[in-house]
Each structure stands twice: as structure tokens, then as C-alpha cells.
Design an enzyme around this catalytic site. Sequence first.
Site, PDB file in Angstrom:
ATOM      1  N   ILE A  47       0.817  -1.221   0.000  1.00 15.50           N
ATOM      2  CA  ILE A  47       0.000   0.000   0.000  1.00 15.50           C
ATOM      3  C   ILE A  47       0.849   1.270   0.000  1.00 15.50           C
ATOM      4  O   ILE A  47       0.344   2.343  -0.327  1.00 15.50           O
ATOM      5  CB  ILE A  47      -0.976   0.009   1.190  1.00 15.50           C
ATOM      6  CG1 ILE A  47      -0.229   0.036   2.524  1.00 15.50           C
ATOM      7  CG2 ILE A  47      -1.912  -1.212   1.126  1.00 15.50           C
ATOM      8  CD1 ILE A  47      -1.112   0.245   3.738  1.00 15.50           C
ATOM      9  N   LYS A  48       2.125   1.169   0.415  1.00 15.92           N
ATOM     10  CA  LYS A  48       3.076   2.296   0.403  1.00 15.92           C
ATOM     11  C   LYS A  48       2.485   3.572   0.981  1.00 15.92           C
ATOM     12  O   LYS A  48       2.653   4.663   0.444  1.00 15.92           O
ATOM     13  CB  LYS A  48       3.591   2.553  -1.013  1.00 15.92           C
ATOM     14  CG  LYS A  48       4.406   1.413  -1.597  1.00 15.92           C
ATOM     15  CD  LYS A  48       5.003   1.782  -2.945  1.00 15.92           C
ATOM     16  CE  LYS A  48       5.863   0.659  -3.513  1.00 15.92           C
ATOM     17  NZ  LYS A  48       5.073  -0.504  -3.959  1.00 15.92           N
ATOM     18  N   ARG A  49       1.822   3.451   2.110  1.00 20.32           N
ATOM     19  CA  ARG A  49       1.226   4.624   2.736  1.00 20.32           C
ATOM     20  C   ARG A  49       2.286   5.443   3.460  1.00 20.32           C
ATOM     21  O   ARG A  49       3.235   4.906   4.012  1.00 20.32           O
ATOM     22  CB  ARG A  49       0.132   4.208   3.715  1.00 20.32           C
ATOM     23  CG  ARG A  49      -1.068   3.531   3.054  1.00 20.32           C
ATOM     24  CD  ARG A  49      -1.757   4.458   2.067  1.00 20.32           C
ATOM     25  NE  ARG A  49      -3.041   3.928   1.647  1.00 20.32           N
ATOM     26  CZ  ARG A  49      -3.301   3.385   0.474  1.00 20.32           C
ATOM     27  NH1 ARG A  49      -2.329   3.281  -0.414  1.00 20.32           N
ATOM     28  NH2 ARG A  49      -4.497   2.944   0.164  1.00 20.32           N
TER      29      ARG A  49
END
Length: 309
Positions: A104-106
Amino acid sequence: MINKLVEKIKKTEAPIVVGLDPMMKFIPEHITKKAFSECGETLEGAAEAIFAYNKEIIDNIYDLIPAVKPQIAMYEQFGIPGLVAFKKTVDYCKEKDLVVIGDIKRGDIGSTSEAYAVGHLGKVLVGSKSYYGFDEDFVTVNPYLGSDGVNPFIKVCKEENKGIFVLVKTSNPSSGEFQDQKLSEKDNRPLYEIVGEQVAKWGEDCMGDDYSYVGAVVGATYPEMGKILRKVMPKSYILVPGYGAQGGKGADLVHFFNEDGLGAIVNSSRGIIAAYQQEKYSSFSPVDFAKASRAAVIDMREDIKGALS
């Protein structure tokens, strides 16, 4: 959860995570035709095709691998139906006892970061009850807003015994525009090394039996940097993207692992899920696309084994 990941890697003898990154161009016509006949050429039809495609691949590889990594953007592009397919994929993988890494690379701060952490790893409170949202086992996190963006994830990881993989040195060609910049004239270390040191510090307070709940993402396309970061983060598991389609090979991976043969898990996405479209696996028809995926997993496992030995 890091203990489960390590045990499954030992059991399968395959430090491999399969990236479930579906695109419509990967999905064979017999699947899209069936989905469109039931749902029309709609977002719902696309989502139905995506899940059917994922499910067949999972059914053919789950006994060979420890983990999968669905990339949420590939589902978000189809709106709410795509997110439903993402959740169905996560749940089905967990039914097969696979460790699920939500890619998700939040990266945000404050209540926004808390909401991302709760939504993907923890439970959200609804009145007097609480519910898991997407319920992955690990997620990828962007650290470049500092500890404010990472600490909420670490808090939830401690509560749920889950984990994160922090972006340290990514596999894309332009990653060096920022990640390779030197700290100063006096301190010649690049930024990615400073981030790696911080990952190790975050992980000191989140230990499993042998490895931390706080891992790192380091691209296979930069093996020399992987060698440095392995020393900087001895107790952090390294998620290694860039194998296969992005150019990484088994021989590039040696320095990502510790002497015990553990410490890294290597991702391949389209190289496995779209293997039937490659010349190497052209003997598999589109109907047998998932069997081609199984063959690609076996080949990848042998390539890594050969390099590590």
C-alpha cells in the site's frame, strides 16, 4: 507474524513472495468473457475477472510459497468493485494460510497515518464493536515524512502482532534522485543508509524470535546497496522487489540474506502471474495460465537456491 513468515520460508524452502498485481491485459480471454457475460463490461465485471484470475493462480501455487503481495493500486483503479476484489483476494489467501503483505506504500502523519494503520492492519471501532478492515499481515510504508508517519503503524503492529516493510532503497531507476543523496560533506553516507539505520532502531522494540516486525524494502536491482543495508539492519527482514521483469536475478540476491540463509524474501509479480505470456512458458495455453505460474515459481525457487548455495 514475522515468526510465521520465517517458519513458512523454512518449510517451503522458498524465500519468495508472489506479487498479485493483476492487469486486464494479463487476464486470459476465457476469464474476462465469463465475467463480462455475468456482469457486463463494467467495473464489477473487471473486478470479477480479477478475483477469478487471482484465485486460480493461488490455487496452483499456495503450497510452494510462504507469502503473497497484492498491490492495492491495481485494484483501486477499478473503484469500489476493485477494492472488493482486493479484500476477497486477501481473505482467500489467508484461507490458504499464506502470509499477506499489502503493498500500500502509505506515508502520512497524525490521524491520517493512524487511520491507514487501523484500516489495513488493525481494528476500527464502530460503536461498542470493533472490526478488521482489510486485515493484511504486513504492509509497506513510506518513511519519508519521518517517525510521525511510521509510529502509528508500529503501534498497531505491537497490538496485533503484525508487521511493516519500510521503503529504504526502491528498485526503480530514478530512486537515486533522492535516496542516494549524500547527507553532507562531512557525513558521506547516502540517505537510504540513514533510513536503514532508523529502520533498525524502530525494530529494536518490535522483535519476534529472531527478526523484527519492522522490515525494509530494498530493490534487487541494487545488490551492492543491499550488501551495505544487510549489515546496517541485521535483524530486519528485507523485502526484495525487482526480480525477473525488472532485471534482478538470483545471483544479485546473495548479499540480501544473512549467513543463516534467512533475512530476505524476494518478490516477483508479472514474471509469475503472467508467465504464460512469456516465451519461456509458451507451451502453456491461456487456459493453463496458472500452471505456467506454478512452473515459474519452481524455476524462481531453483534460481535462488542455486545462487545461495
